[in-house]
Design a protein around this motif. Structure first.
Motif, PDB file in Angstrom:
ATOM      1  N   LEU A   1      16.418 -16.242   2.915  1.00 21.64           N
ATOM      2  CA  LEU A   1      16.473 -15.227   1.578  1.00 21.64           C
ATOM      3  C   LEU A   1      16.759 -13.915   2.730  1.00 21.64           C
ATOM      4  O   LEU A   1      17.842 -13.082   2.309  1.00 21.64           O
ATOM      5  CB  LEU A   1      15.425 -15.086   0.898  1.00 21.64           C
ATOM      6  CG  LEU A   1      15.539 -13.908  -0.067  1.00 21.64           C
ATOM      7  CD1 LEU A   1      16.835 -14.309  -0.980  1.00 21.64           C
ATOM      8  CD2 LEU A   1      14.247 -13.879  -0.913  1.00 21.64           C
ATOM      9  N   ARG A   2      16.054 -13.809   3.724  1.00 21.96           N
ATOM     10  CA  ARG A   2      16.199 -12.464   4.627  1.00 21.96           C
ATOM     11  C   ARG A   2      17.449 -12.475   5.272  1.00 21.96           C
ATOM     12  O   ARG A   2      18.344 -11.510   5.658  1.00 21.96           O
ATOM     13  CB  ARG A   2      15.055 -12.187   5.526  1.00 21.96           C
ATOM     14  CG  ARG A   2      13.689 -11.672   4.850  1.00 21.96           C
ATOM     15  CD  ARG A   2      12.649 -11.372   5.732  1.00 21.96           C
ATOM     16  NE  ARG A   2      11.529 -10.565   5.000  1.00 21.96           N
ATOM     17  CZ  ARG A   2      11.159  -9.257   5.127  1.00 21.96           C
ATOM     18  NH1 ARG A   2      12.098  -8.507   5.927  1.00 21.96           N
ATOM     19  NH2 ARG A   2      10.292  -8.682   4.445  1.00 21.96           N
ATOM     20  N   ARG A   3      17.874 -13.852   5.837  1.00 19.77           N
ATOM     21  CA  ARG A   3      19.119 -13.917   6.571  1.00 19.77           C
ATOM     22  C   ARG A   3      20.441 -13.376   5.520  1.00 19.77           C
ATOM     23  O   ARG A   3      21.257 -13.069   6.159  1.00 19.77           O
ATOM     24  CB  ARG A   3      19.324 -15.407   6.945  1.00 19.77           C
ATOM     25  CG  ARG A   3      20.568 -15.582   7.347  1.00 19.77           C
ATOM     26  CD  ARG A   3      20.764 -17.329   7.790  1.00 19.77           C
ATOM     27  NE  ARG A   3      22.383 -17.432   8.058  1.00 19.77           N
ATOM     28  CZ  ARG A   3      23.179 -17.775   7.066  1.00 19.77           C
ATOM     29  NH1 ARG A   3      22.942 -17.911   5.686  1.00 19.77           N
ATOM     30  NH2 ARG A   3      24.342 -18.088   7.315  1.00 19.77           N
ATOM     31  N   LEU A   4      20.097 -13.968   4.390  1.00 20.57           N
ATOM     32  CA  LEU A   4      21.254 -13.652   3.259  1.00 20.57           C
ATOM     33  C   LEU A   4      21.285 -12.093   3.197  1.00 20.57           C
ATOM     34  O   LEU A   4      22.574 -11.497   3.001  1.00 20.57           O
ATOM     35  CB  LEU A   4      20.775 -14.154   1.782  1.00 20.57           C
ATOM     36  CG  LEU A   4      21.842 -14.101   0.758  1.00 20.57           C
ATOM     37  CD1 LEU A   4      23.288 -14.406   1.173  1.00 20.57           C
ATOM     38  CD2 LEU A   4      21.183 -14.507  -0.441  1.00 20.57           C
ATOM     39  N   VAL A   5      20.377 -11.321   3.051  1.00 18.94           N
ATOM     40  CA  VAL A   5      20.315  -9.779   3.326  1.00 18.94           C
ATOM     41  C   VAL A   5      21.090  -9.398   4.301  1.00 18.94           C
ATOM     42  O   VAL A   5      21.901  -8.507   4.176  1.00 18.94           O
ATOM     43  CB  VAL A   5      18.916  -9.186   2.936  1.00 18.94           C
ATOM     44  CG1 VAL A   5      18.781  -7.861   3.233  1.00 18.94           C
ATOM     45  CG2 VAL A   5      18.101  -9.599   1.735  1.00 18.94           C
ATOM     46  N   SER A   6      20.885 -10.173   5.299  1.00 17.49           N
ATOM     47  CA  SER A   6      21.329  -9.571   6.697  1.00 17.49           C
ATOM     48  C   SER A   6      22.703  -9.763   6.531  1.00 17.49           C
ATOM     49  O   SER A   6      23.740  -8.958   7.112  1.00 17.49           O
ATOM     50  CB  SER A   6      20.760 -10.210   7.905  1.00 17.49           C
ATOM     51  OG  SER A   6      21.335  -9.618   9.139  1.00 17.49           O
ATOM     52  N   VAL A   7      23.333 -11.006   6.112  1.00 17.75           N
ATOM     53  CA  VAL A   7      24.734 -11.413   5.904  1.00 17.75           C
ATOM     54  C   VAL A   7      25.476 -10.479   5.193  1.00 17.75           C
ATOM     55  O   VAL A   7      26.568 -10.076   5.461  1.00 17.75           O
ATOM     56  CB  VAL A   7      24.803 -12.813   5.383  1.00 17.75           C
ATOM     57  CG1 VAL A   7      26.370 -13.250   5.034  1.00 17.75           C
ATOM     58  CG2 VAL A   7      24.392 -13.723   6.505  1.00 17.75           C
ATOM     59  N   LEU A   8      24.879  -9.826   3.816  1.00 17.17           N
ATOM     60  CA  LEU A   8      25.385  -9.070   2.934  1.00 17.17           C
ATOM     61  C   LEU A   8      25.642  -7.724   3.617  1.00 17.17           C
ATOM     62  O   LEU A   8      26.698  -6.809   3.602  1.00 17.17           O
ATOM     63  CB  LEU A   8      24.676  -9.063   1.697  1.00 17.17           C
ATOM     64  CG  LEU A   8      24.673 -10.354   0.908  1.00 17.17           C
ATOM     65  CD1 LEU A   8      23.715 -10.123  -0.188  1.00 17.17           C
ATOM     66  CD2 LEU A   8      26.244 -10.880   0.544  1.00 17.17           C
ATOM     67  N   ALA A   9      24.513  -7.320   4.079  1.00 16.02           N
ATOM     68  CA  ALA A   9      24.635  -5.927   4.733  1.00 16.02           C
ATOM     69  C   ALA A   9      25.379  -5.786   6.068  1.00 16.02           C
ATOM     70  O   ALA A   9      26.391  -4.910   5.995  1.00 16.02           O
ATOM     71  CB  ALA A   9      23.160  -5.447   5.399  1.00 16.02           C
ATOM     72  N   ASN A  10      25.649  -6.778   6.835  1.00 19.71           N
ATOM     73  CA  ASN A  10      26.531  -7.011   7.722  1.00 19.71           C
ATOM     74  C   ASN A  10      28.075  -6.735   7.370  1.00 19.71           C
ATOM     75  O   ASN A  10      28.785  -6.368   7.752  1.00 19.71           O
ATOM     76  CB  ASN A  10      26.254  -8.027   8.709  1.00 19.71           C
ATOM     77  CG  ASN A  10      27.207  -7.961  10.000  1.00 19.71           C
ATOM     78  OD1 ASN A  10      27.167  -7.136  10.977  1.00 19.71           O
ATOM     79  ND2 ASN A  10      28.133  -9.153  10.225  1.00 19.71           N
ATOM     80  N   SER A  11      28.282  -7.617   6.289  1.00 21.11           N
ATOM     81  CA  SER A  11      29.699  -7.955   5.534  1.00 21.11           C
ATOM     82  C   SER A  11      29.980  -6.577   5.204  1.00 21.11           C
ATOM     83  O   SER A  11      31.131  -6.009   5.367  1.00 21.11           O
ATOM     84  CB  SER A  11      29.580  -9.119   4.792  1.00 21.11           C
ATOM     85  OG  SER A  11      30.965  -8.922   4.009  1.00 21.11           O
ATOM     86  N   TYR A  12      29.022  -5.460   4.679  1.00 23.91           N
ATOM     87  CA  TYR A  12      29.503  -4.368   3.912  1.00 23.91           C
ATOM     88  C   TYR A  12      29.755  -3.466   5.007  1.00 23.91           C
ATOM     89  O   TYR A  12      30.806  -2.798   4.891  1.00 23.91           O
ATOM     90  CB  TYR A  12      28.101  -3.900   3.210  1.00 23.91           C
ATOM     91  CG  TYR A  12      28.248  -2.447   2.544  1.00 23.91           C
ATOM     92  CD1 TYR A  12      29.043  -2.169   1.449  1.00 23.91           C
ATOM     93  CD2 TYR A  12      27.642  -1.386   3.454  1.00 23.91           C
ATOM     94  CE1 TYR A  12      29.281  -0.723   1.182  1.00 23.91           C
ATOM     95  CE2 TYR A  12      27.529  -0.186   2.976  1.00 23.91           C
ATOM     96  CZ  TYR A  12      28.550   0.125   1.858  1.00 23.91           C
ATOM     97  OH  TYR A  12      28.750   1.421   1.471  1.00 23.91           O
TER      98      TYR A  12
END
Length: 337
Positions: A199-210
């Motif tokens: 779940l935290r990995r998903l947050v990091s993926v979304l933030a990096n993509s943004y």
């Protein structure tokens, strides 16, 4: 000696002796005939021998041409490696960090590269052409493990371990059969690095993509930072997680990890988790031992971006909390890392 009678007329009788038999002449003639026979026989035999040799030579040439036409000559490329000079006697361990985006692989690689005898060459298969088919992948691997891949991580000191990091979605799973065969053939050790809290990995993926588009740091996109100020700037963005597909997204990531471990089970490997590296630095000693390195204190200048309670990291905490409560992934809501 016998005589013969010639009658020229009825009144005259002449008696002549028989001519002498020329024994010498007949002997000479016989010898001449024999010599001619021997000469003719010898000459013919010589020509027959020459013809036979030519015939067999021609057959051999033809057979060889046929074989060469049927079985083409294979030319294998010769590896081209730079001279390691005084380091030539030192064995080099080959490795690959197999991971997923935003799982701590960048941080882990900087730790490895802080070792004086390690060269880890980054995410080389982020370039699509290098992974578009199995042949291109093997050619790229050969260049790395023939020590012909030069990056800022390449050491001038005697290298004891050379490798790079490789994301699962960069041809690794698609061509796993060829890659496993190559790893086992060249003796490449796999270091799996995953993140337990998907779940935290998903947050990091979304933030990096943004940030690839927003470029929050003075118009520059950075996946990793080296100061608390930069970390605070990037973590100020709080992504919205799609709660509808959240469970299926987490399950998909989980299955990717399981598949990778299954596919590469026959290789020499070790499994690491980001959370363990953060909380237990003795894990780095295990890595050095796995790679056959002299033990050193490994350091990194990178700073963690997303810290603190998960409820402070996303914009729709209530939806996420409601979606995961009572599921197998509920534990992700309360973990620190």
């Amino acid at each position: 000696m016998a005589e013969y009678i010639c009658l020229y007329n009825k009144d005259t009788l002449i008696i002549k002796p028989r001519k002498k038999s020329s024994l010498f002449s007949r002997t000479i003639a016989l010898w001449f005939a024999m010599m001619c026979g021997v000469y003719i026989y010898g000459t013919c035999l010589k020509h027959v021998g020459t013809f036979t040799k030519l015939r067999f030579h021609s057959i051999h040439v033809v057979e060889r041409q046929i074989l060469e036409a049927q079985v083409p000559t294979l030319h294998y490329p010769q590896p081209v490696s730079f001279s390691r000079s005084e380091c030539s006697a030192n064995p080099v361990r080959f490795f690959a960090i197999l991971s997923m985006q935003r799982s701590g692989s960048g941080w882990f690689e900087t730790l490895l590269n802080s070792h004086i005898n390690v060269s880890s060459n980054g995410e080389i298969f982020s370039v699509v052409d290098r992974r578009k088919n199995a042949s291109n992948i093997i050619q790229t691997l050969e260049k790395v493990y023939n020590l012909d891949w030069f990056t800022s991580a390449s050491k001038n000191e005697c290298s004891a371990a050379v490798g790079f990091k490789w994301m699962l979605n960069q041809g690794l799973i698609e061509h796993h059969r060829e890659i496993v065969e190559y790893f086992n053939h060249r003796g490449v050790s796999a270091i799996f690095l995953f993140r337990r809290n998907l779940l935290r990995r998903l947050v990091s993926v979304l933030a990096n993509s943004y940030d690839r588009y927003a470029k929050l740091l003075n118009g520059t996109h950075k996946s990793h930072v080296r100061s608390e100020q930069e970390a605070a700037a990037l973590s100020s963005y709080k992504p919205i997680i799609n709660s509808t597909s959240l469970i299926s997204d987490l399950k998909e990531a989980e299955m990717a990890v399981i598949s990778a471990l299954e596919y590469f089970n026959s290789t020499r490997h070790m499994v690491l988790y980001y959370e363990d590296l953060v909380t237990n630095r003795t894990k780095l000693k295990d890595v050095q031992e796995f790679l056959g390195l002299p033990q050193m204190e490994l350091t990194s200048g990178q700073v963690k971006i997303h810290k603190g309670s998960f409820s402070d990291l996303v914009n729709n905490w209530d939806d996420v909390n409601k979606t995961l409560n009572g599921t197998e992934y509920e534990r992700f809501l309360h973990a620190d890392y």
